[in-house]
Design a protein around this motif. Structure first.
Motif, mmCIF file in Angstrom:
data_model
loop_
_atom_site.group_PDB
_atom_site.id
_atom_site.type_symbol
_atom_site.label_atom_id
_atom_site.label_comp_id
_atom_site.label_asym_id
_atom_site.label_seq_id
_atom_site.Cartn_x
_atom_site.Cartn_y
_atom_site.Cartn_z
ATOM 1 N N HIS A 30 15.598 -52.350 -115.106
ATOM 2 C CA HIS A 30 15.657 -51.446 -113.948
ATOM 3 C C HIS A 30 17.052 -50.885 -113.714
ATOM 4 C CE1 HIS A 30 17.031 -55.287 -112.584
ATOM 5 N NE2 HIS A 30 17.277 -54.865 -111.362
ATOM 6 N N ALA A 153 11.350 -49.967 -109.463
ATOM 7 C CA ALA A 153 11.722 -49.678 -108.067
ATOM 8 C C ALA A 153 10.508 -49.924 -107.183
ATOM 9 C CB ALA A 153 12.192 -48.233 -107.931
ATOM 10 N N PRO A 202 11.951 -54.818 -108.136
ATOM 11 C CA PRO A 202 12.853 -54.390 -109.207
ATOM 12 C C PRO A 202 13.457 -55.589 -109.933
ATOM 13 C CG PRO A 202 13.338 -53.225 -107.157
ATOM 14 C CD PRO A 202 12.310 -54.266 -106.828
#
Ligand code: FE2
Length: 311
Positions: A30, A153, A202
């Motif tokens: 991420h 996210a 995340p």
């Protein structure tokens, strides 16, 4: 000693459980600039039409809705804005083929898995980026290839069900292999009592055993995730058996008895599926089940416009 760039908490239990049970892992993907908002917006507005699906789903608890649409002439930023308002998800399929940096990222991930799980390799993998609304959900389904869900996210709740009856049956496996439509399989709310439930954000990801049914609810946040499908010889064999048995049943009304993926009956089915896989019959069945019937509205973010029905 293997160096770890992707996984940050892999231990021996993960090595033992990978492919057998649902597991949650910590990852670093991420943090890649490939997932910055600007980069995602550019990716969305340039994404090839044949590679994305935009889907409108019903609100949680309401009647089931599934419509496929077009992003129209919206910019990537406008698409993100529309999705963040609710009721939509955008799946950018096979993103590794569109931009090979995503593919290289996943190559690195699978190298690390292979170094930690004896005998495991992902001969081939395909990754997609799923951008979804705070209220979006993915209905109960299963996938034919191996699956990993990488959260980038936002937060999701993922229910993973046993890969045995009544949650998954041979007939369901065969139907999905033949029609390639994953969502039309029976689901009852009480199934949830038998699911393993994960809330992921995340830097967290999930993997589960082959074909395990699952469903996903976003936890009231705009979400970006990467869904990863992978295959190897074992998975490929299982898929051929499912398709072969499904074709026998649908095309010839024959009730397959064997689910053996070795020996003469396996090879007979492998030949059969080779003959029929690309036949017009299969393609026609598949196309009939996917119709684009709305587009996004550039003037009113979040609004959709119905497209006229094709004659
Ligand atoms: Fe899935």
């Amino acid at each position: 000693m293997t160096t770890s760039k992707v996984f940050t908490n892999w231990d021996d239990t993960h090595s033992a459980l990978w492919g057998h049970q649902p597991i949650e892992l910590a990852h670093e993907m991420h943090k890649s600039p490939l997932f910055s908002r600007d980069h995602l917006a550019r990716l969305i507005e340039n994404y090839p039409r044949e590679h994305y699906s935009l889907v409108k789903t019903g609100a949680r608890g309401s009647e089931r809705v599934w419509r496929e649409g077009d992003i129209g002439d919206l910019s990537g930023e406008q698409v993100i804005d529309a999705i963040s308002r609710g009721g939509l998800w955008l799946n950018m399929r096979d993103v590794g083929a569109v931009d090979r940096r995503y593919r290289e990222m996943l190559n690195g991930m699978f190298e690390e898995v292979g170094a930690r799980v004896p005998g495991f390799s992902a001969r081939d993998h395909q990754e997609s980026i799923l951008v979804s609304s705070p209220d979006a959900q993915v209905y109960y389904h299963f996938d034919l290839p191996g699956q990993a869900l990488v959260q980038i996210a936002g937060r999701k709740r993922v229910f993973v069900y046993p890969d045995t009856a009544p949650f998954l049956t041979p007939t369901l496996l065969e139907d999905v292999a033949v029609y390639n439509v994953e969502v039309d399989i029976p689901y009852e709310p009480w199934y949830d009592r038998h699911a393993k439930v994960f809330d992921i954000g995340p830097g967290q990801m999930l993997n589960w055993q082959l074909n395990a049914p699952h469903r996903v609810e976003n936890l009231d946040t705009f979400s970006v995730s990467m869904t990863v499908s992978y295959t190897n010889d074992t998975i490929r064999r299982a898929e051929i058996v499912n398709l072969g048995n499904g074709l026998l049943r649908h095309r010839f009304g024959y009730q397959p008895r064997s689910r053996n993926s070795r020996g003469p009956s396996y090879f007979a089915k492998a030949v059969l599926q080779k003959l029929l896989r690309d036949s017009r019959w299969v393609k026609r069945e598949r196309n009939a089940r996917r119709v684009i019937d709305f587009r996004l509205d550039a003037n009113e973010p979040g609004r959709i416009v119905d497209l006229p029905k094709a004659a």
